[in-house]
Design a protein around this motif. Structure first.
Motif, PDB file in Angstrom:
ATOM      1  N   UNK A 165      -9.906  31.037 -38.521  1.00  0.00           N
ATOM      2  CA  UNK A 165      -8.722  31.889 -38.482  1.00  0.00           C
ATOM      3  C   UNK A 165      -7.707  31.295 -39.444  1.00  0.00           C
ATOM      4  N   UNK A 166      -7.057  32.138 -40.203  1.00  0.00           N
ATOM      5  CA  UNK A 166      -6.142  31.663 -41.238  1.00  0.00           C
ATOM      6  C   UNK A 166      -5.025  30.804 -40.667  1.00  0.00           C
ATOM      7  N   UNK A 167      -4.672  31.002 -39.384  1.00  0.00           N
ATOM      8  CA  UNK A 167      -3.612  30.210 -38.753  1.00  0.00           C
ATOM      9  C   UNK A 167      -4.157  29.048 -37.925  1.00  0.00           C
ATOM     10  N   UNK A 168      -5.477  28.934 -37.857  1.00  0.00           N
ATOM     11  CA  UNK A 168      -6.078  27.827 -37.135  1.00  0.00           C
ATOM     12  C   UNK A 168      -6.286  28.073 -35.654  1.00  0.00           C
ATOM     13  N   UNK A 169      -5.696  29.128 -35.098  1.00  0.00           N
ATOM     14  CA  UNK A 169      -5.866  29.440 -33.683  1.00  0.00           C
ATOM     15  C   UNK A 169      -5.708  30.936 -33.463  1.00  0.00           C
ATOM     16  N   UNK A 170      -6.229  31.419 -32.327  1.00  0.00           N
ATOM     17  CA  UNK A 170      -6.170  32.841 -32.012  1.00  0.00           C
ATOM     18  C   UNK A 170      -4.905  33.141 -31.224  1.00  0.00           C
ATOM     19  N   UNK A 171      -4.106  34.036 -31.746  1.00  0.00           N
ATOM     20  CA  UNK A 171      -2.915  34.505 -31.045  1.00  0.00           C
ATOM     21  C   UNK A 171      -2.614  35.915 -31.564  1.00  0.00           C
ATOM     22  N   UNK A 172      -3.167  36.944 -30.913  1.00  0.00           N
ATOM     23  CA  UNK A 172      -3.080  38.307 -31.451  1.00  0.00           C
ATOM     24  C   UNK A 172      -1.655  38.827 -31.628  1.00  0.00           C
ATOM     25  N   UNK A 173      -0.760  38.523 -30.703  1.00  0.00           N
ATOM     26  CA  UNK A 173       0.618  39.007 -30.846  1.00  0.00           C
ATOM     27  C   UNK A 173       1.285  38.383 -32.060  1.00  0.00           C
ATOM     28  N   UNK A 174       1.072  37.077 -32.259  1.00  0.00           N
ATOM     29  CA  UNK A 174       1.620  36.428 -33.449  1.00  0.00           C
ATOM     30  C   UNK A 174       1.062  37.051 -34.723  1.00  0.00           C
ATOM     31  N   UNK A 175      -0.242  37.373 -34.721  1.00  0.00           N
ATOM     32  CA  UNK A 175      -0.861  37.983 -35.903  1.00  0.00           C
ATOM     33  C   UNK A 175      -0.202  39.320 -36.235  1.00  0.00           C
ATOM     34  N   UNK A 176       0.038  40.118 -35.192  1.00  0.00           N
ATOM     35  CA  UNK A 176       0.706  41.402 -35.398  1.00  0.00           C
ATOM     36  C   UNK A 176       2.103  41.188 -35.969  1.00  0.00           C
ATOM     37  N   UNK A 177       2.801  40.207 -35.438  1.00  0.00           N
ATOM     38  CA  UNK A 177       4.162  39.939 -35.900  1.00  0.00           C
ATOM     39  C   UNK A 177       4.177  39.480 -37.352  1.00  0.00           C
ATOM     40  N   UNK A 197      20.903  53.053 -44.255  1.00  0.00           N
ATOM     41  CA  UNK A 197      21.533  51.921 -43.565  1.00  0.00           C
ATOM     42  C   UNK A 197      21.066  51.849 -42.114  1.00  0.00           C
ATOM     43  N   UNK A 198      20.883  53.010 -41.492  1.00  0.00           N
ATOM     44  CA  UNK A 198      20.352  53.052 -40.120  1.00  0.00           C
ATOM     45  C   UNK A 198      18.966  52.409 -40.065  1.00  0.00           C
ATOM     46  N   UNK A 199      18.119  52.716 -41.054  1.00  0.00           N
ATOM     47  CA  UNK A 199      16.785  52.123 -41.116  1.00  0.00           C
ATOM     48  C   UNK A 199      16.886  50.631 -41.397  1.00  0.00           C
ATOM     49  N   UNK A 200      17.775  50.275 -42.306  1.00  0.00           N
ATOM     50  CA  UNK A 200      17.944  48.873 -42.692  1.00  0.00           C
ATOM     51  C   UNK A 200      18.332  48.006 -41.494  1.00  0.00           C
ATOM     52  N   UNK A 201      19.236  48.491 -40.671  1.00  0.00           N
ATOM     53  CA  UNK A 201      19.663  47.754 -39.478  1.00  0.00           C
ATOM     54  C   UNK A 201      18.485  47.542 -38.535  1.00  0.00           C
ATOM     55  N   UNK A 202      17.664  48.586 -38.362  1.00  0.00           N
ATOM     56  CA  UNK A 202      16.491  48.471 -37.484  1.00  0.00           C
ATOM     57  C   UNK A 202      15.510  47.428 -38.017  1.00  0.00           C
ATOM     58  N   UNK A 203      15.277  47.431 -39.328  1.00  0.00           N
ATOM     59  CA  UNK A 203      14.361  46.459 -39.927  1.00  0.00           C
ATOM     60  C   UNK A 203      14.880  45.040 -39.744  1.00  0.00           C
ATOM     61  N   UNK A 204      16.189  44.863 -39.873  1.00  0.00           N
ATOM     62  CA  UNK A 204      16.783  43.534 -39.680  1.00  0.00           C
ATOM     63  C   UNK A 204      16.593  43.055 -38.247  1.00  0.00           C
ATOM     64  N   UNK A 205      16.442  43.994 -37.320  1.00  0.00           N
ATOM     65  CA  UNK A 205      16.174  43.655 -35.916  1.00  0.00           C
ATOM     66  C   UNK A 205      14.681  43.546 -35.643  1.00  0.00           C
ATOM     67  N   UNK A 206      13.879  43.538 -36.733  1.00  0.00           N
ATOM     68  CA  UNK A 206      12.417  43.412 -36.686  1.00  0.00           C
ATOM     69  C   UNK A 206      11.748  44.596 -36.000  1.00  0.00           C
ATOM     70  N   UNK A 207      12.369  45.753 -36.099  1.00  0.00           N
ATOM     71  CA  UNK A 207      11.768  46.998 -35.637  1.00  0.00           C
ATOM     72  C   UNK A 207      11.125  47.713 -36.825  1.00  0.00           C
ATOM     73  N   UNK A 208      10.184  48.595 -36.544  1.00  0.00           N
ATOM     74  CA  UNK A 208       9.557  49.395 -37.594  1.00  0.00           C
ATOM     75  C   UNK A 208      10.366  50.662 -37.830  1.00  0.00           C
ATOM     76  N   UNK A 209      10.313  51.178 -39.053  1.00  0.00           N
ATOM     77  CA  UNK A 209      11.037  52.416 -39.361  1.00  0.00           C
ATOM     78  C   UNK A 209      10.551  53.560 -38.476  1.00  0.00           C
ATOM     79  N   UNK A 210       9.287  53.535 -38.093  1.00  0.00           N
ATOM     80  CA  UNK A 210       8.724  54.597 -37.254  1.00  0.00           C
ATOM     81  C   UNK A 210       9.322  54.601 -35.857  1.00  0.00           C
ATOM     82  N   UNK A 211       9.991  53.510 -35.464  1.00  0.00           N
ATOM     83  CA  UNK A 211      10.581  53.417 -34.141  1.00  0.00           C
ATOM     84  C   UNK A 211      12.033  53.876 -34.113  1.00  0.00           C
ATOM     85  N   UNK A 212      12.569  54.250 -35.268  1.00  0.00           N
ATOM     86  CA  UNK A 212      13.962  54.690 -35.350  1.00  0.00           C
ATOM     87  C   UNK A 212      14.050  56.179 -35.029  1.00  0.00           C
ATOM     88  N   UNK A 213      14.940  56.540 -34.140  1.00  0.00           N
ATOM     89  CA  UNK A 213      15.147  57.943 -33.788  1.00  0.00           C
ATOM     90  C   UNK A 213      15.944  58.625 -34.899  1.00  0.00           C
TER      91      UNK A 213
END
Length: 367
Positions: free
Chosen positions: A114-126, A166-182
């Protein structure tokens, strides 16, 4: 209709194995990063019993199911947004697809590094999501810089665009995906025009290994954390054993089921079938049918397509010269046994340009 879903993930999580299982098309694989340098593309039939049933009904000489396109994309590493690894190429390849199937490894195996040396699926997604977020932030910053002069001049369109971005930019800065913005309906075109990576529909493919140390079977807290994240964010996901599915590719259904039992794979009777169908839905696609003695065919269209738009899947003339369409739901047609009986019972409807096609409609276009 050519819409594609890109298979992405960290190196050595099973992307190319999954692609091979999907397409029965050999792609070079190896136990190291960047084995797949140029994206491989495979067009895959969408499993659909309705095609077979309508073909039998019409005694069709040919049966052609709907299809979905998968793209196998090189493995990403942290820093891709800054050009690390194959970063720029990787991100460009994702940008050219319409949706993302993110492959996440949930099994431990010392023989598969594994490229990170250990299995951690949530970390991989992040890690993956953060690279997509950082790339989108760069895209937004460039666009905001480009329109700043018009914003200062109080150009109405530029001011509105800045508000939306700017609305999208703020969401991205909060580590959210653009698809999650209403978004309001009028804001959607502004975001679509940016072709943001995190705005793409996303499906998570959790790759397990029969006989291996699978986190979901070990009741591991890492899997619990993964499930909490996916469910909290209402992401679609499924569990697949890519290695077994690759070994089974090319066998008929009865042989596949027997082999799955031998391998001890009980979760998901047919992981590839389910993956194809979920990918199809993730792309926002559905199927209508034409049927006759020559052929029965499933036609791929976007959900909420009007009759003329659906007709364009066959030929542009069916859209440009559309007059009307005779429509009957597939189950209704089969239940009465013939077109004549369907007409007698009023099951065949004549629809105009405003008709919104439904999944499973059988249509004859009049031009």
């Amino acid at each position: 209709m050519s819409l594609s879903i890109g298979i992405v993930g960290l190196p050595n999580v099973g992307k190319s194995t999954l692609f091979n299982a999907l397409t029965e098309k050999g792609v070079e694989m190896a136990n190291y990063p960047f084995c797949t340098i140029d994206p491989s593309v495979g067009v895959v039939a969408v499993p659909d019993e309705r095609v077979d049933k309508l073909a039998e009904f019409s005694h069709s000489a040919k049966r052609i199911p709907a299809a979905v396109e998968f793209v196998d994309i090189a493995g990403l590493v942290s820093g891709a947004s800054e050009g690390e690894g194959l970063g720029n190429k990787f991100l460009t390849n994702i940008r050219e697809t319409d949706a993302i199937a993110q492959v996440v490894r949930i099994f431990e195996d010392e023989e598969v590094v594994h490229v990170s040396g250990e299995i951690n699926p949530l970390r991989d997604i992040q890690v993956i999501n953060m690279e997509l977020i950082l790339a989108d932030m760069q895209t937004l910053e460039k666009r905001l810089d480009n329109i700043e002069r018009d914003v200062k001049k109080q150009v109405k369109e530029a001011v509105f665009e800045k508000e939306v971005l700017t609305k999208i930019q703020i969401a991205l800065e909060e580590e959210k995906l653009a698809s999650q913005v209403s978004l309001e309906e009028k804001e959607i075109p502004v975001v679509k025009a940016m072709h943001l990576l995190t705005a793409k529909p996303m499906l998570f493919v959790l790759n397990k290994k029969a006989g291996g140390k699978n986190l979901n079977e070990m009741h591991d807290t890492r899997f619990d954390e993964l499930m909490e994240y996916l469910n909290l964010n209402k992401f679609n996901y499924l569990v697949v054993d890519a290695s077994i599915e690759q070994e089974l590719s090319g066998l008929d259904e009865e042989e596949k089921n027997e082999m799955r039992l031998e391998f001890g794979s009980h979760e998901g009777a047919d992981g590839i079938r389910e993956l194809i169908q979920q990918a199809y839905r993730t792309l926002g696609l559905m199927t209508y049918f034409t049927t006759g003695e020559d052929e029965t065919r499933g036609w791929t269209i976007k959900v909420d397509s009007t009759a003329p738009e659906a007709g364009a899947a066959i030929h542009n003339d069916f859209k440009e010269k559309f007059i009307r369409a005779d429509v009957v739901f597939w189950e209704d047609l089969l239940s009465v046994g013939s077109y004549a009986a369907a007409r007698e019972k009023g099951l065949i409807r004549t629809e105009g340009k405003e008709y919104v096609v439904k999944d499973g409609d059988v249509i004859e276009f009049k031009v």
